[in-house]
Write an enzyme that holds these catalytic residues in place. Structure first.
Site, PDB file in Angstrom:
ATOM      1  N   ARG A 276      -7.636   3.383  -3.689  1.00  0.00           N
ATOM      2  CA  ARG A 276      -6.885   4.492  -3.182  1.00  0.00           C
ATOM      3  C   ARG A 276      -7.027   6.005  -3.547  1.00  0.00           C
ATOM      4  NH1 ARG A 276      -4.547   0.028  -4.383  1.00  0.00           N
ATOM      5  NH2 ARG A 276      -2.977  -1.160  -3.353  1.00  0.00           N
TER       6      ARG A 276
ATOM      7  N   ASP B 130       3.572  -3.892  -5.217  1.00  0.00           N
ATOM      8  CA  ASP B 130       3.237  -4.759  -6.540  1.00  0.00           C
ATOM      9  C   ASP B 130       3.625  -5.580  -7.092  1.00  0.00           C
ATOM     10  OD1 ASP B 130       0.880  -3.093  -5.482  1.00  0.00           O
ATOM     11  OD2 ASP B 130       1.171  -1.966  -7.647  1.00  0.00           O
TER      12      ASP B 130
ATOM     13  N   ARG C 144       3.761  -8.401  -4.418  1.00  0.00           N
ATOM     14  CA  ARG C 144       2.401  -9.795  -3.829  1.00  0.00           C
ATOM     15  C   ARG C 144       2.494  -9.943  -5.416  1.00  0.00           C
ATOM     16  NH1 ARG C 144      -0.081  -3.810  -1.897  1.00  0.00           N
ATOM     17  NH2 ARG C 144       0.282  -4.792  -0.347  1.00  0.00           N
TER      18      ARG C 144
ATOM     19  N   HIS D 225      -0.574   2.325  -9.970  1.00  0.00           N
ATOM     20  CA  HIS D 225      -0.613   1.723  -7.965  1.00  0.00           C
ATOM     21  C   HIS D 225      -1.980   1.518  -8.085  1.00  0.00           C
ATOM     22  CE1 HIS D 225       0.387   0.364  -4.235  1.00  0.00           C
ATOM     23  NE2 HIS D 225      -0.107   1.418  -3.734  1.00  0.00           N
TER      24      HIS D 225
HETATM   25  N1  LIG Z   1       2.360   3.052  -2.868  1.00  0.00           N
HETATM   26  C1  LIG Z   1       2.103   2.312  -2.216  1.00  0.00           C
HETATM   27  O1  LIG Z   1       2.381   1.661  -1.911  1.00  0.00           O
HETATM   28  C2  LIG Z   1       1.771   2.374   0.028  1.00  0.00           C
HETATM   29  C3  LIG Z   1       1.882   0.768   0.086  1.00  0.00           C
HETATM   30  C4  LIG Z   1       1.331   1.376   1.852  1.00  0.00           C
HETATM   31  C5  LIG Z   1       0.467   1.766   2.277  1.00  0.00           C
HETATM   32  N2  LIG Z   1       0.653   3.446   1.183  1.00  0.00           N
HETATM   33  C6  LIG Z   1      -0.532   4.764   1.950  1.00  0.00           C
HETATM   34  O2  LIG Z   1       0.855   5.164   2.443  1.00  0.00           O
HETATM   35  C7  LIG Z   1       0.011   5.865   3.630  1.00  0.00           C
HETATM   36  C8  LIG Z   1       0.473   6.235   5.053  1.00  0.00           C
HETATM   37  O3  LIG Z   1       0.171   4.636   5.572  1.00  0.00           O
HETATM   38  P1  LIG Z   1      -0.041   4.102   7.276  1.00  0.00           P
HETATM   39  O4  LIG Z   1      -0.569   2.960   7.024  1.00  0.00           O
HETATM   40  O5  LIG Z   1       1.552   4.689   7.479  1.00  0.00           O
HETATM   41  O6  LIG Z   1      -1.200   5.844   7.504  1.00  0.00           O
HETATM   42  P2  LIG Z   1      -0.895   6.380   8.783  1.00  0.00           P
HETATM   43  O7  LIG Z   1      -1.837   6.583  10.022  1.00  0.00           O
HETATM   44  O8  LIG Z   1      -0.700   4.772  10.512  1.00  0.00           O
HETATM   45  O9  LIG Z   1       0.524   6.864   9.146  1.00  0.00           O
HETATM   46  C9  LIG Z   1       0.435   8.521   8.644  1.00  0.00           C
HETATM   47  C10 LIG Z   1       1.006   9.014   9.751  1.00  0.00           C
HETATM   48  O10 LIG Z   1       0.829  10.451   8.316  1.00  0.00           O
HETATM   49  C11 LIG Z   1       1.237  11.848   9.838  1.00  0.00           C
HETATM   50  N3  LIG Z   1       0.939  12.834   9.194  1.00  0.00           N
HETATM   51  C12 LIG Z   1      -0.473  13.481   8.397  1.00  0.00           C
HETATM   52  N4  LIG Z   1      -0.166  14.279   8.251  1.00  0.00           N
HETATM   53  C13 LIG Z   1       0.483  14.613   8.563  1.00  0.00           C
HETATM   54  C14 LIG Z   1       1.511  15.811   7.527  1.00  0.00           C
HETATM   55  N5  LIG Z   1       1.218  17.404   7.601  1.00  0.00           N
HETATM   56  N6  LIG Z   1       2.661  15.649   8.431  1.00  0.00           N
HETATM   57  C15 LIG Z   1       3.810  15.558   8.899  1.00  0.00           C
HETATM   58  N7  LIG Z   1       3.005  14.722   9.259  1.00  0.00           N
HETATM   59  C16 LIG Z   1       1.446  13.212   8.823  1.00  0.00           C
HETATM   60  C17 LIG Z   1      -0.127  11.065  10.803  1.00  0.00           C
HETATM   61  O11 LIG Z   1       0.347  12.136  11.748  1.00  0.00           O
HETATM   62  C18 LIG Z   1       0.794   9.436  11.166  1.00  0.00           C
HETATM   63  O12 LIG Z   1       0.879   9.406  12.198  1.00  0.00           O
HETATM   64  C19 LIG Z   1      -1.344   6.664   2.746  1.00  0.00           C
HETATM   65  O13 LIG Z   1      -1.866   6.654   1.994  1.00  0.00           O
HETATM   66  C20 LIG Z   1      -1.434   5.060   2.520  1.00  0.00           C
HETATM   67  O14 LIG Z   1      -2.020   5.095   1.931  1.00  0.00           O
HETATM   68  C21 LIG Z   1       0.676   3.619   0.167  1.00  0.00           C
END
Ligand SMILES: NC(=O)c1ccc[n+]([C@@H]2O[C@H](COP(=O)([O-])OP(=O)(O)OC[C@H]3O[C@@H](n4cnc5c(N)ncnc54)[C@H](O)[C@@H]3O)[C@@H](O)[C@H]2O)c1
Length: 308
Positions: free
Chosen positions: A88, A148, A151, A175
């Site tokens: 990450r 987490d 999970r 995380h």
């Molecule tokens: N904290 C957690 O527990 C957790 C869990 C899963 C995923 N994540 C994180 O969440 C994020 C999203 O994951 P995902 O699988 O949905 O990715 P994804 O690629 O499916 O979706 C991300 C979206 O963000 C949009 N985007 C990018 N830049 C942008 C901006 N400046 N303004 C508005 N929208 C914008 C993209 O167009 C895309 O549609 C990742 O960083 C991932 O690592 C965190």
């Protein structure tokens, strides 16, 4: 209750769907930078309303923050997810810029909002939001520990050969694959410590499987998971929207709690209408204390890569 979700990708759309299905918010605004994408996801989700029986109105917006004005809660999921083999922390280069500009735009249009940060590396992105938005600390919440912990419970139930509803447990710490601290000393099956049922070796295996929970799914899916992350975010949003005073491990700015300060890391908190209403101090075993201290060092190292 108006909720904005920025990023209409896998996690953002899943989160919007769970919020709508739970039927506690009047309005969810999905916003994405990709032309038409959030509008399309919103329309598709709205066409499930009569099938799933919810009245929440979901709308989409291509980068028009005026549509998000006066949101009670804003969720940031915008940014890139990891690919198989990535950590990450490797996402910081791209995601820090995105989280900084998105959070500034959100707060400009909703100065009283509560912010939930999901984009990775989540603890560092939450810290960045603290350093740049000016929101009070109880209004910035990082989501990681709720996922987490879900999970952890999944792995505990598997090891115990028990239904998940029999199991309780919590994961604190950073995380990240190395930073998560599954609290095996407090995990229970119907109030009995799981150590009564599982050997130390099996519990250690549960712990390891929990820590690499995200990486395991990323390898299987080719990208990071979305159902459980979306459900976890919707749980935090509901706890705030419905003033539930529920306890979740969330990333929050610490100021001496758990012997840590000047970082955001996952600890148990009470969530209610004001955001983080209390940080809960739970006793940790010596090994858990040590692990949390190492986890904090890892988070601080990643924070050191931020440019404000
Ligand atoms: N904290 C957690 O527990 C957790 C869990 C899963 C995923 N994540 C994180 O969440 C994020 C999203 O994951 P995902 O699988 O949905 O990715 P994804 O690629 O499916 O979706 C991300 C979206 O963000 C949009 N985007 C990018 N830049 C942008 C901006 N400046 N303004 C508005 N929208 C914008 C993209 O167009 C895309 O549609 C990742 O960083 C991932 O690592 C965190």
């Amino acid at each position: 209750m108006k909720v904005t979700v920025v990023g209409a990708g896998a996690v953002g759309a899943s989160c919007a769907e769970y919020i709508a299905i739970k039927n506690f918010a009047s309005e969810v605004v999905l916003l994405d930078i990709k032309e038409g994408y959030a509008e399309g996801k919103a329309m598709d989700l709205m066409q499930t309303a009569s099938l799933n029986g919810f009245d929440t109105k979901i709308t989409g917006s291509t980068n028009d923050y005026s549509k998000t004005a006066n949101s009670d809660i804003c969720v940031i999921t915008s940014g890139i997810p990891r690919k198989p083999g990535m950590t990450r922390e490797e996402l910081i280069g791209i995601n820090a810029g995105i989280v900084k500009t998105v959070s500034a735009s959100l707060v400009e249009h909703s100065p009283n909002t509560i912010l939930i940060v999901v984009s990775n590396p989540m603890d560092t992105m939450t810290y960045l939001a603290h350093k740049t938005t000016g929101l009070p600390k109880h209004k910035i919440i990082g989501m990681g520990g709720a996922l987490d912990s879900a999970r952890f419970k999944y792995r505990l139930a598997e090891a115990l050969e028990a239904p998940i509803s029999d199991v309780d447990g919590m994961v604190i710490g950073g995380h990240s694959d190395k930073g998560m601290v599954p609290l095996t000393s407090h995990a229970t099956r119907n109030s009995i410590k799981v150590s009564e049922f599982l050997s130390k070796e099996r519990l250690d295996q549960v712990k390891e499987d929990t820590k690499v929970g995200g990486a395991t799914l990323t390898k299987l899916l080719g990208t990071s998971a979305w159902y459980a992350p979306g459900a976890a975010v919707s749980g935090l949003v509901q706890a705030i929207a419905c003033d539930q005073k529920k306890m979740f491990p969330c990333s929050t700015l610490l100021d001496g709690e758990y012997g840590l300060s000047d970082l955001c890391i996952g600890v148990p908190v009470i969530l209610g209408k004001n955001g983080i209403e209390k940080i809960v101090d739970v006793p940790l075993s010596d090994a858990e204390k040590q692990h949390l201290a190492e986890s904090a060092e890892g988070v601080k190292k990643t924070n050191g890569l931020l440019e404000f």
